[in-house]
Design an enzyme around this catalytic site. Structure first.
Site, PDB file in Angstrom:
ATOM      1  NE  ARG A  66      69.897  29.836  16.725  1.00  0.00           N
ATOM      2  CZ  ARG A  66      69.856  31.165  16.875  1.00  0.00           C
ATOM      3  NH1 ARG A  66      70.170  31.938  15.852  1.00  0.00           N
ATOM      4  NH2 ARG A  66      69.481  31.717  18.011  1.00  0.00           N
ATOM      5  CE  LYS A  81      70.594  38.225  17.548  1.00  0.00           C
ATOM      6  NZ  LYS A  81      70.155  36.837  17.786  1.00  0.00           N
TER       7      LYS A  81
HETATM    8  C1  LIG Z   1      68.899  36.930  18.241  1.00  0.00           C
HETATM    9  C2  LIG Z   1      68.246  36.158  19.297  1.00  0.00           C
HETATM   10  C3  LIG Z   1      67.138  36.687  19.976  1.00  0.00           C
HETATM   11  C4  LIG Z   1      66.545  38.032  19.653  1.00  0.00           C
HETATM   12  O1  LIG Z   1      66.085  38.075  18.355  1.00  0.00           O
HETATM   13  P1  LIG Z   1      65.340  39.373  17.792  1.00  0.00           P
HETATM   14  O2  LIG Z   1      64.897  38.920  16.456  1.00  0.00           O
HETATM   15  O3  LIG Z   1      66.360  40.451  17.732  1.00  0.00           O
HETATM   16  O4  LIG Z   1      64.225  39.686  18.707  1.00  0.00           O
HETATM   17  C5  LIG Z   1      66.583  35.948  20.991  1.00  0.00           C
HETATM   18  N1  LIG Z   1      67.079  34.743  21.325  1.00  0.00           N
HETATM   19  C6  LIG Z   1      68.142  34.201  20.705  1.00  0.00           C
HETATM   20  C7  LIG Z   1      68.631  32.868  21.131  1.00  0.00           C
HETATM   21  C8  LIG Z   1      68.750  34.885  19.658  1.00  0.00           C
HETATM   22  O5  LIG Z   1      69.801  34.343  19.038  1.00  0.00           O
END
Ligand SMILES: *Cc1c(COP(=O)(O)O)cnc(C)c1O
Length: 367
Positions: free
Chosen positions: A129, A36
């Site tokens: 969240r 992302k």
């Molecule tokens: C962004 C996200 C991750 C990955 O996070 P990193 O910090 O890039 O490892 C995993 N799970 C969810 C639900 C996220 O929003």
């Protein structure tokens, strides 16, 4: 026409993905790579696939549509919007969910498209969240049953997330509490939950310390292979390619940002005149360091915020930024910089995030 350049080292990204997959495999942990931060970049998705990770996650459905051409299995990393269900079923093989109305809509659409949509059911273990609240077991069980009953859906696993909104650390305690919830679901439904998706890159500290609760067998990770940083103790992991800058800057030389000098001169460090507010309507104070050599760069806050850029030359410091200009102090730099030269920065996560999603930055790849 000029644009500042973001250069991404795909070879190092691929190596890091391979190392991550291998380290996690040793603990019996399967990994989904989170793309992302690159905002649907196909090249970075391909690089982690070359590193051996085949499931790629994005938080926007239109990015899944883009990266699907790599042939990866796609996961939507946040709950689908009710207004995008048709596209979610079309472009995401898996999605993170917690809302029964969304699950019902996904099921109906999956039946329509003759597909089975995989659901990662999110449980909130305290970070506040997404997810069903961990103390509401009846709701958790009811939702698992709903997923099992609805045609067109399958339970990919159950998941939880840490260090996002509430800064809650992944610990042995909340990991084991999550396992206990899943075990209770398994005994009440009589069916096995295949994946216990324990968190994001911050969960890696438990593996690094040898404290990993064994039943947890899945992670969703971006920041670990993207930066080679263990984020709880803030240290570099030497198995990974990582920056040589102070770890507290949290930057990586996998991401080099180049901007051109458009003005270079010596000016006072304190503005001259009556002071009001800056371009962002903020009052400011200035320390007098006399007259110093400085450069004006052709990028600004609308591209990458200055606080997320780490000059590659340690003798250069950031002075400030407006929406379209960045000011740096080059008085102590040994380089003989001139107008038209480019200055190079490493980026941290936020800098990378912004650089990848603005139209004002050109991408270049090392492969
Ligand atoms: C962004 C996200 C991750 C990955 O996070 P990193 O910090 O890039 O490892 C995993 N799970 C969810 C639900 C996220 O929003």
């Amino acid at each position: 026409m000029y644009m500042p350049i973001l250069e991404i080292d795909l070879n190092k990204l691929r190596d890091n993905a391979f190392v991550e997959k291998t380290l996690l495999q040793k603990q019996g942990v399967e990994v989904m790579a989170v793309n992302k931060v690159f905002d649907g970049c196909i090249e970075t998705a391909r690089a982690v696939m070359e590193g051996g990770i085949n499931v790629i996650a994005e938080s926007r459905t239109y990015n899944l549509k883009k990266i699907r051409e790599t042939g990866c299995t796609t996961c939507l990393l946040r709950s689908p919007c009710l207004s995008e269900i048709e596209d979610v079923v079309r472009y995401a093989d898996i999605s993170l969910n917690s809302e029964p109305p969304v699950l019902r809509a996904l099921a109906a659409e999956a039946v329509r498209q003759k597909k089975t949509h995989q659901v990662l059911l999110m449980i909130d273990m305290g970070d506040l969240r997404e997810g069903i609240w961990f103390e509401d077991y009846p709701q958790i069980l009811e939702t698992v049953r709903l997923i099992e009953e609805l045609p067109g859906l399958a339970l990919y696993g159950m998941g939880t997330n840490f260090n996002c909104y509430g800064t809650v650390l992944p610990t042995v305690k909340n990991g084991e509490d999550f396992i206990a919830i899943v075990k209770r679901v398994e005994s009440d439904t009589g069916s096995k939950v295949r994946r216990l998706s324990a968190g994001n890159c911050t969960s890696y500290h438990l593996i690094d310390k040898g404290l990993w609760p064994q039943a947890l067998n899945h992670l969703r990770i971006g920041g670990l292979h993207q930066f080679g940083i263990e984020y709880v103790d803030m240290k570099y992991l030497d198995e990974f390619h990582h920056s040589t800058k102070a770890v507290g800057r949290a930057s990586s030389d996998l991401y080099r940002f180049y901007a051109e000098i458009i003005e270079l001169n010596s000016k006072p460090t304190v503005p001259v005149g009556e002071l009001g507010v800056d371009a962002f309507l903020q009052p400011k104070t200035f320390e007098d360091h006399g007259t110093r050599k400085r450069a004006l760069l052709a990028f600004g806050r609308q591209d990458v915020p200055a606080e997320n850029c780490v000059p590659q030359d340690d003798a250069i410091t950031m002075l400030g930024q407006t929406s379209d200009h960045t000011l740096i102090d080059i008085e102590d730099s040994a380089q003989s910089l001139k107008v038209g030269d480019t200055v190079c920065f490493e980026l941290d996560y936020t800098g990378l995030l912004m650089a990848c999603q603005t139209r004002g930055v050109a991408l270049r790849f090392i492969r």
